[in-house]
Design an enzyme around this catalytic site. Structure first.
Site, PDB file in Angstrom:
ATOM      1  N   ASP A 141     -15.832  -3.616   0.158  1.00  0.00           N
ATOM      2  CA  ASP A 141     -15.156  -2.689   2.043  1.00  0.00           C
ATOM      3  C   ASP A 141     -16.921  -2.643   2.577  1.00  0.00           C
ATOM      4  O   ASP A 141     -17.196  -2.377   2.562  1.00  0.00           O
ATOM      5  CB  ASP A 141     -14.560  -2.068   1.826  1.00  0.00           C
ATOM      6  CG  ASP A 141     -13.340  -1.782   0.854  1.00  0.00           C
ATOM      7  OD1 ASP A 141     -12.497  -2.917   0.443  1.00  0.00           O
ATOM      8  OD2 ASP A 141     -12.941  -1.023   0.611  1.00  0.00           O
ATOM      9  N   GLU A 166       0.793  -0.986   0.050  1.00  0.00           N
ATOM     10  CA  GLU A 166       0.099   0.027   0.081  1.00  0.00           C
ATOM     11  C   GLU A 166       0.436   1.055   0.155  1.00  0.00           C
ATOM     12  O   GLU A 166       1.640   1.555   0.789  1.00  0.00           O
ATOM     13  CB  GLU A 166      -0.843   0.471   1.329  1.00  0.00           C
ATOM     14  CG  GLU A 166      -1.672  -1.623   1.675  1.00  0.00           C
ATOM     15  CD  GLU A 166      -2.694  -1.496   2.368  1.00  0.00           C
ATOM     16  OE1 GLU A 166      -3.830  -0.976   2.676  1.00  0.00           O
ATOM     17  OE2 GLU A 166      -2.369  -1.485   3.803  1.00  0.00           O
TER      18      GLU A 166
END
Length: 247
Positions: free
Chosen positions: A128, A8
């Site tokens: 999510d 990330e």
């Protein structure tokens, strides 16, 4: 099961997030290009890369992302706030193996339908989940969709898979997260990629026995060296042992 070692990026650095909080990143002193090359050296078939600046709509990691794609020597599954067809196709042209779409699928389902038809098996849906609802805008906005409704809306599309993340589950609460992912995996024909469930090697062994979970993203546990990638890959590749059936 496919292991997706994960990076990330935030402002050009490798980070991890706790419960999706972009304002509280954990920073790692890791060279992202060297890390990507190390994934391939360990035997990974794929890697996952998220541009968190893209999710926030600020900053520019484009040059670094392109460098990682070129250097990795394995296909890269790329996420990062894609909002237009031109963005998606631009990164496919630059070598991204798959593109992950979440927020725009919630805002404009036709956007994802069209992309999936134009690029079959290259588009991944991101789901999510926080307190039973689908989150968007980098986990900052709560939608009106339940995860099951959201996934069902794209059941007919030729997706490469669905990434399911339980944002509410901390890295140490794997049982709750695994329950969410197990239920959603049972409700779709698409292959599910679990995210946020692996804190140890034992978690990989458990995931292997969850029906329709075809892979898992591992980021923080690799960065913290709680999981060895070569060992994780070996466990994922080993034949599953018979499981007793209970009546």
């Amino acid at each position: 099961m496919i292991i997706y070692p994960t990076l990330e990026l935030l402002d050009g650095k490798c980070v991890s997030l706790t419960r999706g909080r972009l304002e509280e990143p954990v920073r790692w002193h890791v060279d992202p290009v060297k890390a990507a090359c190390g994934f391939a050296d360990a035997g990974a078939q794929w890697m996952h890369l998220t541009d968190l600046n893209g999710l926030r709509g600020d900053g520019d990691n484009n040059a670094l992302v392109e460098k990682i794609i070129r250097a990795a020597h394995i296909p890269v599954q790329l996420g990062g706030g894609f909002r237009t067809q031109a963005q998606v196709e631009g990164w496919i042209d630059r070598g991204a193996g798959r593109i992950v779409i979440g927020t725009m699928a919630a805002r404009d389902p036709e956007f994802l339908h069209a992309l999936a038809k134009l690029h079959p098996d290259q588009i991944v849906l991101a789901v999510d989940v926080y307190q039973g609802a689908v989150m968007t805008d980098g986990w900052r906005s709560r939608s009106s969709f339940t995860p099951a409704e959201f996934i069902a809306a794209f059941e007919a599309d030729p997706l490469a898979g669905i990434i399911v993340t339980d944002v509410d589950a901390d890295i140490g609460q794997g049982d709750a997260s695994l329950g969410t992912i197990t239920a959603l995996a049972a409700a779709t024909r698409h292959q599910v990629i679990a995210r946020g469930t692996v804190a140890s090697i034992d978690d990989i062994a458990r995931l292997k026995y969850v029906p329709n979970v075809a892979g898992t993203l591992i980021g923080r546990a690799l960065m913290a060296r709680d999981v060895d990638l070569a060992e994780a890959l070996a466990i994922a590749a080993a034949p599953a042992e018979p499981v007793a059936k209970f009546k």
